[in-house]
Each structure stands twice: as structure tokens, then as C-alpha cells.
Enzyme design. Structure first.
Site, PDB file in Angstrom:
ATOM      1  N   ASN A   1      17.619   6.595 -14.493  1.00 16.62           N
ATOM      2  CA  ASN A   1      16.659   6.059 -15.453  1.00 16.62           C
ATOM      3  C   ASN A   1      15.945   7.260 -16.064  1.00 16.62           C
ATOM      4  O   ASN A   1      15.023   7.823 -15.476  1.00 16.62           O
ATOM      5  CB  ASN A   1      15.682   5.135 -14.720  1.00 16.62           C
TER       6      ASN A   1
ATOM      7  N   LYS B   1      14.497   9.235 -12.969  1.00 15.07           N
ATOM      8  CA  LYS B   1      14.529   8.561 -11.666  1.00 15.07           C
ATOM      9  C   LYS B   1      15.987   8.329 -11.294  1.00 15.07           C
ATOM     10  O   LYS B   1      16.817   8.079 -12.169  1.00 15.07           O
ATOM     11  CB  LYS B   1      13.819   7.207 -11.754  1.00 15.07           C
TER      12      LYS B   1
ATOM     13  N   ARG C   1      20.078   3.131 -17.041  1.00 12.84           N
ATOM     14  CA  ARG C   1      19.185   2.120 -17.574  1.00 12.84           C
ATOM     15  C   ARG C   1      18.891   2.495 -19.015  1.00 12.84           C
ATOM     16  O   ARG C   1      18.415   3.589 -19.298  1.00 12.84           O
ATOM     17  CB  ARG C   1      17.894   2.105 -16.778  1.00 12.84           C
TER      18      ARG C   1
ATOM     19  N   HIS D   1      12.588  -5.767 -19.498  1.00  9.94           N
ATOM     20  CA  HIS D   1      12.535  -5.952 -18.037  1.00  9.94           C
ATOM     21  C   HIS D   1      13.691  -6.813 -17.542  1.00  9.94           C
ATOM     22  O   HIS D   1      13.572  -7.488 -16.512  1.00  9.94           O
ATOM     23  CB  HIS D   1      11.220  -6.636 -17.594  1.00  9.94           C
TER      24      HIS D   1
ATOM     25  N   LEU E   1       4.866  -8.227 -13.257  1.00  5.87           N
ATOM     26  CA  LEU E   1       3.523  -7.749 -13.577  1.00  5.87           C
ATOM     27  C   LEU E   1       3.335  -6.343 -13.021  1.00  5.87           C
ATOM     28  O   LEU E   1       2.987  -6.154 -11.859  1.00  5.87           O
ATOM     29  CB  LEU E   1       2.474  -8.695 -12.977  1.00  5.87           C
ATOM     30  N   GLY E   2       3.638  -5.355 -13.850  1.00  9.64           N
ATOM     31  CA  GLY E   2       3.437  -3.955 -13.448  1.00  9.64           C
ATOM     32  C   GLY E   2       2.622  -3.271 -14.523  1.00  9.64           C
ATOM     33  O   GLY E   2       1.805  -3.919 -15.183  1.00  9.64           O
TER      34      GLY E   2
ATOM     35  N   GLY F   1       3.797  -2.214 -17.338  1.00 12.48           N
ATOM     36  CA  GLY F   1       4.231  -3.115 -18.406  1.00 12.48           C
ATOM     37  C   GLY F   1       4.390  -4.479 -17.763  1.00 12.48           C
ATOM     38  O   GLY F   1       4.623  -4.554 -16.557  1.00 12.48           O
TER      39      GLY F   1
ATOM     40  N   ARG G   1      -1.195  -1.575 -23.145  1.00 12.47           N
ATOM     41  CA  ARG G   1      -0.694  -2.269 -24.339  1.00 12.47           C
ATOM     42  C   ARG G   1      -1.448  -3.560 -24.574  1.00 12.47           C
ATOM     43  O   ARG G   1      -1.788  -4.282 -23.631  1.00 12.47           O
ATOM     44  CB  ARG G   1       0.799  -2.588 -24.172  1.00 12.47           C
TER      45      ARG G   1
ATOM     46  N   ASP H   1      -4.835   1.473 -14.591  1.00 11.08           N
ATOM     47  CA  ASP H   1      -4.394   1.081 -13.257  1.00 11.08           C
ATOM     48  C   ASP H   1      -5.157  -0.155 -12.795  1.00 11.08           C
ATOM     49  O   ASP H   1      -6.383  -0.151 -12.724  1.00 11.08           O
ATOM     50  CB  ASP H   1      -4.624   2.241 -12.284  1.00 11.08           C
TER      51      ASP H   1
ATOM     52  N   ARG I   1      -5.608  -1.525  -9.987  1.00  7.46           N
ATOM     53  CA  ARG I   1      -6.481  -1.410  -8.806  1.00  7.46           C
ATOM     54  C   ARG I   1      -7.839  -0.843  -9.182  1.00  7.46           C
ATOM     55  O   ARG I   1      -8.872  -1.316  -8.705  1.00  7.46           O
ATOM     56  CB  ARG I   1      -5.842  -0.498  -7.754  1.00  7.46           C
TER      57      ARG I   1
ATOM     58  N   GLU J   1       3.405  -8.155  -6.928  1.00  5.46           N
ATOM     59  CA  GLU J   1       3.802  -8.040  -5.527  1.00  5.46           C
ATOM     60  C   GLU J   1       2.609  -7.821  -4.614  1.00  5.46           C
ATOM     61  O   GLU J   1       2.626  -8.222  -3.454  1.00  5.46           O
ATOM     62  CB  GLU J   1       4.771  -6.856  -5.349  1.00  5.46           C
ATOM     63  N   ASN J   2       1.586  -7.148  -5.135  1.00  9.52           N
ATOM     64  CA  ASN J   2       0.499  -6.704  -4.250  1.00  9.52           C
ATOM     65  C   ASN J   2      -0.824  -7.424  -4.410  1.00  9.52           C
ATOM     66  O   ASN J   2      -1.654  -7.367  -3.517  1.00  9.52           O
ATOM     67  CB  ASN J   2       0.250  -5.209  -4.455  1.00  9.52           C
TER      68      ASN J   2
ATOM     69  N   GLU K   1      15.121  -3.234  -9.557  1.00  5.11           N
ATOM     70  CA  GLU K   1      15.888  -3.154 -10.799  1.00  5.11           C
ATOM     71  C   GLU K   1      17.110  -2.257 -10.640  1.00  5.11           C
ATOM     72  O   GLU K   1      18.162  -2.525 -11.203  1.00  5.11           O
ATOM     73  CB  GLU K   1      14.978  -2.607 -11.908  1.00  5.11           C
TER      74      GLU K   1
HETATM   75  P1  ADP Z   1       5.408   0.258 -13.589  1.00  3.25           P
HETATM   76  O1  ADP Z   1       5.444  -0.999 -14.372  1.00  3.25           O
HETATM   77  O2  ADP Z   1       4.672   1.361 -14.247  1.00  3.25           O
HETATM   78  O3  ADP Z   1       6.713   0.644 -12.973  1.00  3.25           O
HETATM   79  P2  ADP Z   1       4.475  -0.926 -11.103  1.00  3.25           P
HETATM   80  O4  ADP Z   1       5.388  -2.103 -11.180  1.00  3.25           O
HETATM   81  O5  ADP Z   1       4.555  -0.036  -9.928  1.00  3.25           O
HETATM   82  O6  ADP Z   1       4.473  -0.019 -12.366  1.00  3.25           O
HETATM   83  O7  ADP Z   1       2.992  -1.499 -11.202  1.00  3.25           O
HETATM   84  C1  ADP Z   1       1.884  -0.670 -11.338  1.00  3.25           C
HETATM   85  C2  ADP Z   1       0.638  -1.520 -11.338  1.00  3.25           C
HETATM   86  O8  ADP Z   1       0.546  -2.233 -10.108  1.00  3.25           O
HETATM   87  C3  ADP Z   1      -0.610  -0.691 -11.471  1.00  3.25           C
HETATM   88  O9  ADP Z   1      -1.472  -1.276 -12.419  1.00  3.25           O
HETATM   89  C4  ADP Z   1      -1.205  -0.782 -10.084  1.00  3.25           C
HETATM   90  O10 ADP Z   1      -2.605  -0.707 -10.126  1.00  3.25           O
HETATM   91  C5  ADP Z   1      -0.779  -2.160  -9.656  1.00  3.25           C
HETATM   92  N1  ADP Z   1      -0.912  -2.292  -8.198  1.00  3.25           N
HETATM   93  C6  ADP Z   1      -0.288  -1.612  -7.225  1.00  3.25           C
HETATM   94  N2  ADP Z   1      -0.737  -1.988  -6.007  1.00  3.25           N
HETATM   95  C7  ADP Z   1      -1.681  -2.939  -6.220  1.00  3.25           C
HETATM   96  C8  ADP Z   1      -2.538  -3.717  -5.384  1.00  3.25           C
HETATM   97  N3  ADP Z   1      -2.507  -3.593  -4.061  1.00  3.25           N
HETATM   98  N4  ADP Z   1      -3.386  -4.591  -5.971  1.00  3.25           N
HETATM   99  C9  ADP Z   1      -3.428  -4.715  -7.299  1.00  3.25           C
HETATM  100  N5  ADP Z   1      -2.653  -4.014  -8.135  1.00  3.25           N
HETATM  101  C10 ADP Z   1      -1.794  -3.129  -7.625  1.00  3.25           C
END
Ligand code: ADP
Length: 595
Positions: A7, A14, A83, A171, A200-201, A203, A232, A273, A275, A324-325, A379
Site C-alpha cells: 500500500n 505499508k 492497493r 474502503h 470508522l477510522g 477516513g 474531512r 484524532d 481519542r 473497533e475501539n 483490508e
Molecule cells: P486510518 O483510517 O487512518 O487507517 P484507523 O482505522 O486506525 O485509521 O482509525 C484511527 C482513528 O481511530 C483515530 O481517530 C483514533 O483516534 C481512533 N481510535 C483508536 N483507538 C480508539 C479508542 N480506543 N477510542 C476511540 N477512538 C479510537
């Protein structure tokens, strides 16, 4: 065959290396800050490397993988998967890269000016060093079957026809991976399920998946449309762009504003970010709270819209760093969705993190109509699978499974007898005669059979497997149990407490056993060397992949390790029929299942 997934971004490369015979991940890492102070990062370690460009980065990666104890020390790469973000309307499935494909990827750079040129640089660098087929897998491809009413904008049709102005979606590998996991979890073919997948990352996008096909998704011609993202803006009235332009901002400035200074960062003023924004919101920062509210609101809005378009949902799937988190985001998105049959199990939701349960956890209340799944997206693995499909086709991809196959033994209903019960059925001291051996050493089917008599019906001519045991045990498939009219539980062999009994009829008499009838829990026998090579231990639960017309994954397969065991998956006739398997079939090891 080893597949290297690359990627290539504008300043990073990556990589993931897979052994596709088992789909084992052999290595993964990334080179960051290409061009200036580059570093090769593997896990928590970061090593400075010289990488003035992507070719330099790839050389550093190769040196690492081919070191004397590295995964490429003994054998080369069989294929490279790239990718690629945008494939436009012409590259709608993974393709083997040739000059024509490369030209189209270059053309599509108009839609993805940051990504496609970087992806192309990765392709060219890889071609210079690998004498292996290169395959491009597109972020847009999974959405290529969206219907016109979903992909067209309400603009003059010529803009679409002449310039390709339409929604493409992104995605793709992540949504596709989530859909595959959900289908496995639901235990049915993807073909019959309505899913909403939320990636939900940094992006973020939502997709509506009907029968395995993406029928709508929130990102559009570019990854700017849809949800609120890290930097965005997502959906907005295009007149805002006009207004900004009239007020004197240049196109590049507006681009920068919408792509890099909006979203969570723009609304909160804190950063991109999630978090950080969440922490500030919890401290009472008003704009941070607003940003979180907007984020959640838009996800839910798309979920509702797609549920309406699909006419219902079987599962809602969350993935990506936030999906996920963040239990909070999942809870807030789902809270008002009870009318759709969505109800979270609060405790499970709160306790679930990325990677739990082998990457897929169901956090819905047990009796809720709609399942809610948290999937650790992968992915790169999806891209590696697509590379195999592209190069060898589904049938030959199956052959790759056969490179390290687990043979299948279909266990037809049978009985193990105790000495006393054998005496009762065949006469005192009767010696049962060997008819044929079964796969496990020392065991054989006897010439004699018995009849089983239950409250509802009978089964005649049921096989007996010798040698005799301490206690009589009857192993049935579920459909056998229906015929007899009894309800045995799913058990491991020998675990007979609380199991129902049955009547056995032999030539010399009937024996009524008070307990001993089970549905045998599917299991795989192997010797310690085989266990080591799969990385499993006795009593682990594993998954196995079934390919063919009734493709599926079987979970909850108990591993049984003993020196004298031969590698063999034991399933009953119902399971074999459902999966289209027979005694000459093989399946593939598909990983350990967390309990
Ligand atoms: P990308 O889309 O850049 O590959 P990721 O899928 O890793 O990124 O997602 C990154 C996002 O996930 C960031 O906004 C990060 O703050 C959020 N994130 C990671 N861990 C947590 C958590 N424990 N609680 C809330 N958000 C989280």
C-alpha cells in the site's frame, strides 16, 4: 504461494506478506516519512533507513524480508498485490497489471490526485525488483455494482457520460472483509443477507450490502463525501464552495479547507484524532462535544437511510479505529435504533475491543432481532485473497488450500459398545468381527450392526466401532435424533453426564441404556508435530474454511492432539451435507478462535 501486499502512499509504504496456502501472516510493517528521515517500523520498533523515494523504501523492506532468518530467505514472492485507490468505471475488479491497466490507473488520478500517483509509483518500484505477477486491487471495485440511482448525482447526465462524474465509493476491501466476517458469523451465505457496514477510522464510510453486493455507500466521486471524518468535512451544500470562492479563496485553499481542516479537527479545534477529541469532550470542551455529536449523528443518519433502502437489516457491522475501539460511539449510534431490532448488550459492548474473539464479536443482546458486530478489519488480507482469485480463479484458489489440507472424515451415526451391552445384544462373550478400519489407528467398523429404537422411530443397521469401551456411547447426527425422537446435546466423546438414553436392539436381545447418546462436537485430530505446525494446542477451538459450491467457515472445531492421531476433521453427516463435503474432501485451517 507467498503474496506480498503493498500500500504505497505519498510518504509511506505499508506491506504485508502472506503464505496463502494457510493465509498465515508472515510479516507486516511500514516505511514512514519516505523522502526525509525515513524509518522502517515493525511493531514497536523503528529503524532509520535510507529511502529517498518509494523504490528506496521497497529496497529496505526487501532487505529486511530476505535476511537470513527472514520469511523470504528461502523462497520468493509468488505475486504482489497493490492497493490502488481509484479504478474508475473501467477497473471494477482486481486486475493483473499490464500497460493498459497502468494507463487507466494513471487516468483515474484525476479523481484521486493524492493516491493514484503514489500507488503507481509503488507498482513501478515493485515491477523493477520482482519477477512475479502484479495485481491491482481497487478501493472502488467492491462498490462497482451500485445501481445508477445510487451512483448518479443530480447533475446534467453528460457530466457523468463524458467525464465520469458519479459516485464511486471507497474502503472497498474493508467493507468486503466486514461482509465476509458477518456472513461467517451469521452462519449463512452472504447471498441472503442485508448488512450495513461502518468503517470508522481516520477516513470513514458506511455501506449498504444486499446479498453480498454493495448497493450504496457514503463516499462519492472522491473520499470527501459522507460522514464527518478526522479532517474531512463529509456531506455539505456545494453552494458553500461557491460562496467561499466568491469570497476570494482559491480552489487549492478550498480543497485544503475541506480535506484537511474540517471534520473532527475543524469542528472541535482540537485535532483529527478521535481519542483526543473525546477526551476533551469528556473534560467539558463544548466544541469537542459538538464534534463527537456530529460524528455520531451522521453515522446513525446513514444507517437509518440504508436500512430503509435495504428494507431491513440482518446485521450492523462496526470497524476501523473508532468502530473497533469506541464502545461509546457504538452505543450512541445504536441507542435509538430499537425500532430496527437493534439492542446492544451493554456489558459486551463496553468490554469489546479490536481483535477480541478472533476479530469478530457480536455485541447485540442475545434475543435482539438484528445482530451488531464489531470486526477487526483486515483490508490487506482481503487484498491478498483477491490477488489469489484474480490469478488462479476460485477453483484453483481452492487448490492452494489443498497445498496444506486437512482431510475430512464424515462420521456416519455409530455406536461404541461396552462389554456388558455387547453381551446383552449379541450373547455373552461374543467377539465382534472387523469389517474395515477407520482413519484413527486401531479402530475399526465391525461386521455386526445394531438397531436403535426411540420414542418416535427407529434406525436400523447402525454401525458399531470397536474396540469395546467402558461405557456405551451412541453418536448421532441431529436429523437421526429427530427420527428417533430424542434430543441429545452436542458433546465431546466420553462426556456423557446428563445425556439421554435409547434402546439398542441386537440379534440376542434388547439393551436399554439410561444415558450415552450425543451429537458429536466437531473436532480435528492431529499429532503434536501437526499441532505445532498449525500453532495450536490440545482443546483449542479453531476455524476451518470450506471452499466449493457451499463455501463457508466452520467455527468451534475442537483440536484433539495425541501422538497416535492422524490429521482428520470429524464432522457428522448433517454438517457434511450442509457444507457439500464428503470423505474425499479437504478443508483449510482458518485460524484459532479466541474463547
Ligand atoms: P486510518 O483510517 O487512518 O487507517 P484507523 O482505522 O486506525 O485509521 O482509525 C484511527 C482513528 O481511530 C483515530 O481517530 C483514533 O483516534 C481512533 N481510535 C483508536 N483507538 C480508539 C479508542 N480506543 N477510542 C476511540 N477512538 C479510537
Amino acid at each position: 504461494m507467498k503474496v506480498l501486499v503493498l500500500n504505497a502512499g505519498s510518504t509511506s509504504l505499508k506491506y504485508d506478506l502472506y503464505e496463502m496456502d494457510t493465509e498465515a501472516s508472515l510479516a507486516r510493517g511500514r516505511v514512514e516519512r519516505i523522502g526525509a528521515a525515513a524509518a522502517h517500523v515493525v511493531g514497536d520498533t523503528s529503524v532509520a533507513v535510507a529511502a529517498p523515494d518509494v523504490a528506496g523504501a521497497l529496497a529496505a523492506v526487501l532487505a529486511h524480508l530476505a535476511r537470513s532468518d527472514g520469511p523470504l530467505a528461502s523462497g520468493g514472492v509468488g505475486a504482489v498485490g497493490h492497493r490502488v485507490v481509484h479504478g474508475g468505471e473501467r477497473l471494477v475488479r482486481p486486475v493483473r497489471i499490464d500497460a493498459a491497466a497502468e494507463a487507466i490507473i494513471e487516468e483515474c488520478a484525476g479523481f484521486a490526485p493524492l493516491h493514484n500517483p503514489a500507488n503507481l509509483a509503488g507498482i513501478r518500484a515493485a515491477r523493477a525488483v520482482f519477477d512475479a505477477p502484479q495485481v491491482a486491487v481497487f478501493d472502488t471495485a467492491f462498490h462497482a455494482q451500485m445501481p445508477e440511482h445510487a451512483f448518479l448525482y443530480g447533475l446534467p447526465y453528460e457530466l457523468y457520460a463524458k467525464q465520469g462524474v458519479r459516485r464511486y465509493g471507497f474502503h472497498g476491501p474493508s467493507h468486503q472483509y466486514m461482509a465476509a466476517c458477518a456472513a461467517e458469523h451469521l452462519g449463512t451465505e452472504l447471498g441472503r443477507r442485508r448488512l450495513i457496514t461502518c468503517h470508522l477510522g481516520g477516513g470513514a464510510s458506511v455501506a449498504a450490502i444486499d446479498g453480498g453486493v454493495s448497493v450504496d455507500t457514503s463516499m462519492g466521486m472522491t473520499p470527501l463525501e459522507g460522514l464527518l471524518m478526522g479532517t474531512r468535512a463529509g456531506d455539505l451544500d456545494p453552494a458553500i464552495v461557491l460562496q467561499l470562492a466568491r469570497a476570494g479563496r482559491t480552489i487549492d485553499e478550498i480543497d485544503e479547507l475541506l480535506n484537511r481542516h474540517s471534520g473532527l479537527a475543524g469542528v472541535s479545534g482540537i485535532g483529527a484524532d478521535f481519542r483526543d477529541v473525546q477526551t476533551a469532550a469528556e473534560r467539558g470542551d463544548v466544541r469537542a462535544r459538538l464534534a463527537v455529536d456530529l460524528f455520531v449523528y451522521r453515522v446513525r443518519k446513514y444507517v437509518g437511510a440504508y436500512a430503509a433502502q435495504l428494507g431491513g437489516v440482518d446485521a450492523l457491522v462496526f470497524s476501523g479505529g473508532i468502530g473497533e475501539n469506541s464502545a461509546m460511539v457504538r452505543a450512541r449510534v445504536c441507542e435509538p435504533l430499537g425500532f430496527m431490532g437493534i439492542a446492544l448488550d451493554g456489558e459486551r459492548n463496553a468490554g469489546t475491543r479490536a481483535g477480541d474473539n478472533g476479530g469478530c464479536t457480536d455485541v447485540a443482546e442475545r434475543h435482539a432481532r438484528t445482530r451488531v458486530l464489531v470486526v477487526r478489519t483486515d483490508e490487506e488480507r482481503m487484498i491478498a485473497r483477491e490477488v489469489m482469485r484474480c490469478l488462479v480463479g476460485p477453483t484453483a484458489a481452492m487448490r492452494s488450500v489443498r497445498a496444506r489440507p486437512i482431510p475430512v472424515g464424515v462420521s456416519v451415526r455409530h455406536v461404541h459398545l461396552s462389554r456388558a451391552d455387547c453381551d446383552g445384544l449379541f450373547g455373552v462373550g461374543y467377539q465382534l468381527a472387523r469389517r474395515r478400519d477407520v482413519t484413527q489407528p486401531g479402530q475399526y467398523v465391525t461386521r455386526e450392526t445394531v438397531d436403535l429404537v426411540g420414542p418416535r422411530g427407529e434406525l436400523s443397521g447402525v454401525a458399531i466401532i470397536n474396540p469395546l469401551r467402558k461405557e456405551t456411547q451412541v453418536e448421532l447426527a441431529r436429523s437421526d435424533a429427530f427420527r428417533l425422537g430424542i434430543e441429545p446435546p452436542l458433546r465431546e466423546s466420553g462426556s456423557l453426564d446428563g445425556t439421554p438414553g435409547v434402546t439398542l436392539r441386537g440379534p440376542q436381545g434388547e439393551v436399554v441404556i439410561a444415558r450415552g447418546v450425543i451429537l458429536a462436537h466437531r473436532h480435528v485430530h492431529m499429532n503434536p508435530d501437526e499441532a505445532r505446525s498449525f500453532g495450536v494446542a490440545d482443546h483449542d477451538l479453531i476455524k476451518v474454511r470450506v471452499e466449493g459450491d457451499r463455501e463457508m467457515t466452520m467455527g468451534d472445531v475442537i483440536v484433539r492432539v495425541r501422538h497416535d492421531f492422524a490429521l482428520d476433521l470429524h464432522i457428522d453427516t448433517d454438517e457434511a451435507n450442509a457444507a457439500g463435503l464428503g470423505n474425499d474432501s479437504v478443508v483449510a485451517f482458518d485460524g484459532v478462535q479466541a474463547d
